[in-house]
Design an enzyme around this catalytic site. Structure first.
Site, short mmCIF file in Angstrom:
data_model
loop_
_atom_site.label_atom_id
_atom_site.label_comp_id
_atom_site.label_asym_id
_atom_site.label_seq_id
_atom_site.Cartn_x
_atom_site.Cartn_y
_atom_site.Cartn_z
N GLY A 96 44.03 43.35 34.08
CA GLY A 96 44.79 42.37 33.44
C GLY A 96 45.07 42.39 32.00
O GLY A 96 45.75 43.09 31.44
N GLY A 97 44.26 41.64 31.16
CA GLY A 97 44.10 41.37 29.93
C GLY A 97 44.31 42.81 28.93
O GLY A 97 44.90 43.16 28.12
N GLU A 149 45.79 34.71 41.78
CA GLU A 149 46.32 33.66 41.03
C GLU A 149 47.39 33.00 42.16
O GLU A 149 47.74 31.75 41.78
CB GLU A 149 46.86 33.85 39.86
CG GLU A 149 45.72 33.97 38.87
CD GLU A 149 45.96 35.34 37.89
OE1 GLU A 149 46.98 35.62 37.52
OE2 GLU A 149 44.64 35.75 37.33
N SER A 163 38.51 41.92 34.79
CA SER A 163 37.84 42.23 33.50
C SER A 163 37.50 43.87 33.33
O SER A 163 36.53 44.31 32.44
CB SER A 163 36.52 41.64 33.26
OG SER A 163 36.67 40.19 33.20
N GLU A 165 39.79 42.43 43.85
CA GLU A 165 39.45 41.60 42.76
C GLU A 165 38.78 40.35 43.02
O GLU A 165 39.47 39.29 43.37
CB GLU A 165 40.84 41.24 42.11
CG GLU A 165 42.04 42.48 41.71
CD GLU A 165 42.99 42.02 40.83
OE1 GLU A 165 42.96 42.37 39.78
OE2 GLU A 165 43.93 41.20 41.15
N GLY A 185 39.56 37.71 34.41
CA GLY A 185 39.77 36.97 33.25
C GLY A 185 38.32 36.46 32.56
O GLY A 185 38.53 35.36 31.85
N ASN A 229 48.70 44.61 35.55
CA ASN A 229 49.38 43.34 35.73
C ASN A 229 49.51 42.32 34.61
O ASN A 229 48.66 41.98 34.02
CB ASN A 229 48.55 42.54 36.74
CG ASN A 229 49.12 41.46 37.02
OD1 ASN A 229 50.03 40.82 36.78
ND2 ASN A 229 48.23 40.36 37.93
N TRP A 230 50.76 42.42 34.18
CA TRP A 230 50.92 41.51 32.67
C TRP A 230 50.85 40.16 32.99
O TRP A 230 51.07 39.34 31.81
CB TRP A 230 52.49 41.88 32.31
CG TRP A 230 52.39 43.28 31.99
CD1 TRP A 230 51.91 44.50 32.20
CD2 TRP A 230 53.79 44.14 31.02
NE1 TRP A 230 52.44 45.58 31.64
CE2 TRP A 230 53.42 45.37 30.97
CE3 TRP A 230 54.66 43.48 30.47
CZ2 TRP A 230 54.23 46.12 30.51
CZ3 TRP A 230 55.73 44.24 29.81
CH2 TRP A 230 55.57 45.68 29.57
N LYS A 231 50.95 39.46 34.21
CA LYS A 231 50.92 38.24 34.53
C LYS A 231 51.97 37.62 33.67
O LYS A 231 53.07 38.19 33.56
CB LYS A 231 49.55 37.55 34.15
CG LYS A 231 48.40 38.40 34.94
CD LYS A 231 47.09 37.76 34.77
CE LYS A 231 46.18 38.64 35.66
NZ LYS A 231 44.91 38.22 35.77
N HIS A 273 48.08 38.05 45.09
CA HIS A 273 47.22 38.19 43.94
C HIS A 273 46.18 36.81 43.79
O HIS A 273 46.78 35.75 44.58
CB HIS A 273 48.04 38.43 42.55
CG HIS A 273 46.87 38.38 41.33
ND1 HIS A 273 46.42 37.23 40.60
CD2 HIS A 273 46.52 39.38 40.72
CE1 HIS A 273 45.58 37.69 39.74
NE2 HIS A 273 45.53 39.19 39.89
P1 13P Z 1 41.76 40.76 34.08
O1 13P Z 1 41.68 42.11 33.84
O2 13P Z 1 42.28 39.98 32.95
O3 13P Z 1 40.39 40.22 34.36
O4 13P Z 1 42.65 40.28 35.25
C1 13P Z 1 42.38 41.11 36.47
C2 13P Z 1 43.53 40.88 37.46
O5 13P Z 1 43.80 39.67 37.68
C3 13P Z 1 44.42 42.00 37.61
O6 13P Z 1 45.52 41.68 38.64
#
Ligand code: 13P
Length: 251
Positions: free
Chosen positions: A235-236, A98, A214, A168, A174, A10-12, A96
């Site tokens: 994510g990251g 967020e 994470s 998640e 994050g 997920n590139w956000k 998600h």
């Molecule tokens: P991180 O891997 O940056 O914690 O993000 C997880 C995430 O929200 C993937 O959708």
């Protein structure tokens, strides 16, 4: 085991267009033989069509991070399910954390999106997970159950094979605080039990449940060996080809 194994990124809201192209090219060039593993990337929607073209006839599939459930209409700023499909995308992230906690999406909204995705031939990745406060108060199971029941409300058993669940925990997203493999496994098993209660054991045994929060190259193997963890939503660490590839290639 026999269940699908899926590694999703997920590139956000990251990357310029050029960086997005470079990232996809880097992933494709380092992918190699991944057997039956599945890889899905979720770039920002405006890049999705071009990224899907780059990934055509490869093992990397493309999805979008959010959409609205209506077919069309005066919904400024939103994307419809058929627009997602027209971009060459077969996957959609739904609910998600967020979206839920920054943009106020409720289980009812999530449910409408899951239904709309299925009606339009998209595979929903239904994201669920508790807040830190929920976990500290011992409410993880209650929250996860409520999100599953709400998100899957009136979804037919026959459609469940198109759905992927992503667990998640919000406190792990994050933050660098990955859930321990034991904590993740325990909740994944609980998710499977709930799906077994809502549907049946076969549906629940076949359901891919991804862990997110994470995930990094140095913690994926501990998660990956757990029986009920069928891959990751990253994510990251998916923003660099090398680290995403290391996760995809976990032994
Ligand atoms: P991180 O891997 O940056 O914690 O993000 C997880 C995430 O929200 C993937 O959708």
């Amino acid at each position: 085991m026999g269940r699908r194994e899926i590694f999703a990124g997920n590139w956000k809201m990251f990357k310029t267009y050029r960086e997005a192209e470079d990232l996809v090219k880097g992933i494709l060039s380092g992918l190699g033989d991944i057997g039956s593993r599945e890889v899905v990337i979720f770039p920002p929607a405006v890049y999705a069509r071009d990224m899907a073209k780059l990934c055509m006839n490869t093992q990397v599939k493309v999805g979008i991070q959010n959409m609205y459930h209506e077919k069309e209409g005066a919904f400024t700023g939103e994307l419809s399910p058929s627009m997602v499909r027209d971009c060459g995308c077969a996957y959609i992230l739904i609910g998600h954390s967020e979206r839920r906690h920054v943009f106020g999406e409720k289980d009812g909204d999530v449910n409408k999106k899951v239904k709309a995705a299925l009606e339009n031939g998209l595979s929903p990745v239904l994201c669920i997970g508790e807040l830190l406060d929920d976990r500290e108060k011992g409410r993880t199971r209650e929250i996860v159950k409520k999100q599953l029941e709400g998100g899957l409300d009136r979804i037919a058993a026959g459609d469940l094979d198109k759905i992927i669940i992503a667990y998640e925990p919000v406190w792990a997203i994050g933050t660098g605080k990955v859930a321990t493999p034991e904590i993740a496994e325990e909740t994944h098993l609980f998710i499977r039990e709930i799906i077994g209660t809502l549907y049946d054991g076969k549906v629940s045994q076949n359901m891919p449940i991804l862990y997110g929060g994470s995930v990094k190259p140095d913690n994926i193997s501990g998660l990956h060996v757990k029986e009920n963890i069928d891959g990751a939503l990253v994510g990251g660490a998916c923003l660099k080809a090398d680290s995403f590839l290391d996760i995809i290639h976990v032994k």
